[in-house]
Design an enzyme around this catalytic site. Structure first.
Site, mmCIF file in Angstrom:
data_model
loop_
_atom_site.group_PDB
_atom_site.id
_atom_site.type_symbol
_atom_site.label_atom_id
_atom_site.label_comp_id
_atom_site.label_asym_id
_atom_site.label_seq_id
_atom_site.Cartn_x
_atom_site.Cartn_y
_atom_site.Cartn_z
ATOM 1 N N HIS A 92 -6.385 -6.075 -1.658
ATOM 2 C CA HIS A 92 -5.205 -5.102 -1.005
ATOM 3 C C HIS A 92 -4.204 -5.946 -0.496
ATOM 4 C CE1 HIS A 92 -3.513 -1.969 -1.362
ATOM 5 N NE2 HIS A 92 -3.676 -1.640 0.473
ATOM 6 N N ASP B 145 -8.839 -5.661 -5.382
ATOM 7 C CA ASP B 145 -8.458 -4.570 -4.636
ATOM 8 C C ASP B 145 -8.820 -3.143 -5.416
ATOM 9 O OD1 ASP B 145 -7.019 -2.452 -3.458
ATOM 10 O OD2 ASP B 145 -4.733 -3.259 -3.700
ATOM 11 N N SER C 24 0.968 -1.334 0.138
ATOM 12 C CA SER C 24 0.526 -0.136 -0.102
ATOM 13 C C SER C 24 0.619 1.244 0.353
ATOM 14 C CB SER C 24 -0.975 -0.321 1.290
ATOM 15 O OG SER C 24 -2.009 0.363 1.133
#
Length: 437
Positions: free
Chosen positions: A412, A355, A169
């Protein structure tokens, strides 16, 4: 007054020891579970002390130096890798202290860093702590380079071990800047390290490319109608224009408006995996573990590692997020280009297809637009199948030292959602020349 006469040689030794202890504090190897481990703090700047936790691989090798060292950086910004990446994703144990079958420790040495400064067990010793918070990925990169220099002074055996930096991220943005600054230090001879590559998992490298995909993804999956699609596109175009004009402060405000609009229209989706069960009142899966993790880290782990009671571990540090507020929407694609054009550092990009916030389409877009020596070859290359045990787990494209994996059945956090695919990626990219056991 007592006078003590000390010869110059002894005095030099005392001074050296003093500064080493001041820079680095190391705890023992008991920690948690039956694992060989070390942990401690490094002073990366005056009054700024960064926490690290090292686990030595459990691979069937004669010496742990036969396997690469992976540094794991968490995102947020403001989330600590000592708790999230370690106990919720890739470390040897989960929050119940049960053995994780798919831990990366099976094949690699793992180094978790609570970064940026003041995240997790990292801390300040200054009455003006907020003035010492990182304001940009440049600041973060400098702190991490300071950290790795002192870490490698402590563990000299890792200087020749293949080193990889993985960031998830927002941690991916940090990893890119850290990698670039580290590469430059190695190049000019101020740091000795066997730096091989970076791993960018669901990495927020180019916010403009991710946000402008949101409406299209929702429309393609039948989640929003055309009227709602048009409403979202208007906000997305404002974000795009703000980023182009480098008005990042306004862009992040608009991004918050976009997220609010999506919440209202969809009545709740999990941004980190839109295939997950959810409703208007449920938290995204990434936030459901906040209370239990805070309690676990501030009690069980703090006691096990003998961490000072004055340090409070937080699932996410809002002060760190606010300090980086004007940096969040900035792209770091230029740094990726510099690494590709100037070095042989391998860049491993991977995304889960579910994601939403850091979507596959956005990643494919900024990769397509990179200005580098392999651009034409990249855009003419075709995807190949990633298969594990006769099951399709995703697709990948490789040109020179750049590779991109889109992973099926994952959001994610690919290591959590599809560990089989993640293990195959690591095997292909980090262990190709190492006997895999």
């Amino acid at each position: 007054m007592l006078r003590i006469l000390i010869d110059q040689r002894t005095l030099r030794i005392i001074i050296c020891v003093f500064f080493i202890l001041k820079m680095i504090t190391v705890s023992g190897r008991k920690g948690i579970g039956d694992y060989q481990q070390e942990w401690g703090h490094v002073s990366v700047r005056p009054h700024v002390h960064m926490f690290w936790w090292l686990f030595f691989t459990t691979a069937n090798v004669t010496n742990y130096t036969e396997r690469p060292l992976i540094i794991w950086l968490q995102g947020g910004p403001g989330m600590p890798s000592s708790g999230y990446g370690n106990f919720l994703e890739i470390g040897p144990l989960d929050l119940n202290l049960k053995i994780r079958e798919h831990t990366w420790l099976n094949n690699f040495n793992l180094l978790f860093i609570d970064n940026p400064a003041d995240v997790g067990f990292s801390y300040f010793t200054s009455p003006e702590s907020n003035k010492r918070l990182a304001k940009s990925v440049d600041d973060i990169g400098r702190d991490l380079v300071s950290f790795i220099r002192k870490f490698l002074n402590l563990f000299e055996q890792f200087r020749t071990v293949p080193l990889y930096i993985f960031g998830e991220s927002y941690g991916g943005k940090m990893a890119v800047e850290f990698a670039y600054q580290l590469y430059k230090k190695i190049e000019n001879g101020t740091i000795t390290a066997n730096f091989r590559g970076i791993g960018l998992g669901g990495a927020y490298i180019s916010p403009i490319d991710y946000t402008k995909q949101y409406a299209q993804i929702l429309y393609n999956f039948g989640i929003v109608d055309r009227k709602s699609f048009d409403k979202l596109v208007k906000i997305q175009r404002k974000i795009e224009n703000s980023i182009i004009k480098k008005n990042y402060h306004y862009a992040i405000k608009l991004e918050a408006n976009l997220v609010s609009a999506i919440d209202e229209i969809t009545r709740g989706i999990d941004y980190y995996n839109f295939d997950r069960e959810c409703n208007a009142t449920s938290l995204p899966n990434v936030l459901r573990f906040e209370n239990v993790t805070n309690s676990f880290m501030n009690n069980v782990i703090k006691e096990s590692l003998n961490i000072s009671e004055n340090i409070t571990w937080k699932y996410i540090n809002a002060d760190v997020y606010e300090a980086l507020y004007n940096d969040i929407m900035k792209p770091v694609t230029t740094r990726v280009e510099e690494l590709l054009n100037q070095s042989d550092v391998k860049i491993i990009v991977y995304n889960g297809v579910f994601d939403f916030i850091v979507n596959v389409a956005g990643t494919a877009e900024w990769l397509k637009n990179l200005s580098w020596i392999g651009r034409e070859e990249w855009n003419n290359a075709t995807n190949q199948l990633l298969q594990v045990n006769f099951t399709n787990e995703g697709y990948f494209k490789r040109v020179r030292n750049l590779v991109f994996y889109s992973v099926l059945r994952a959001g994610h956090s690919v290591p959590i959602d599809n560990p089989a695919a993640m293990e195959e990626i690591l095997k292909n990219e980090l262990l190709k020349d190492v006997e895999f056991t």
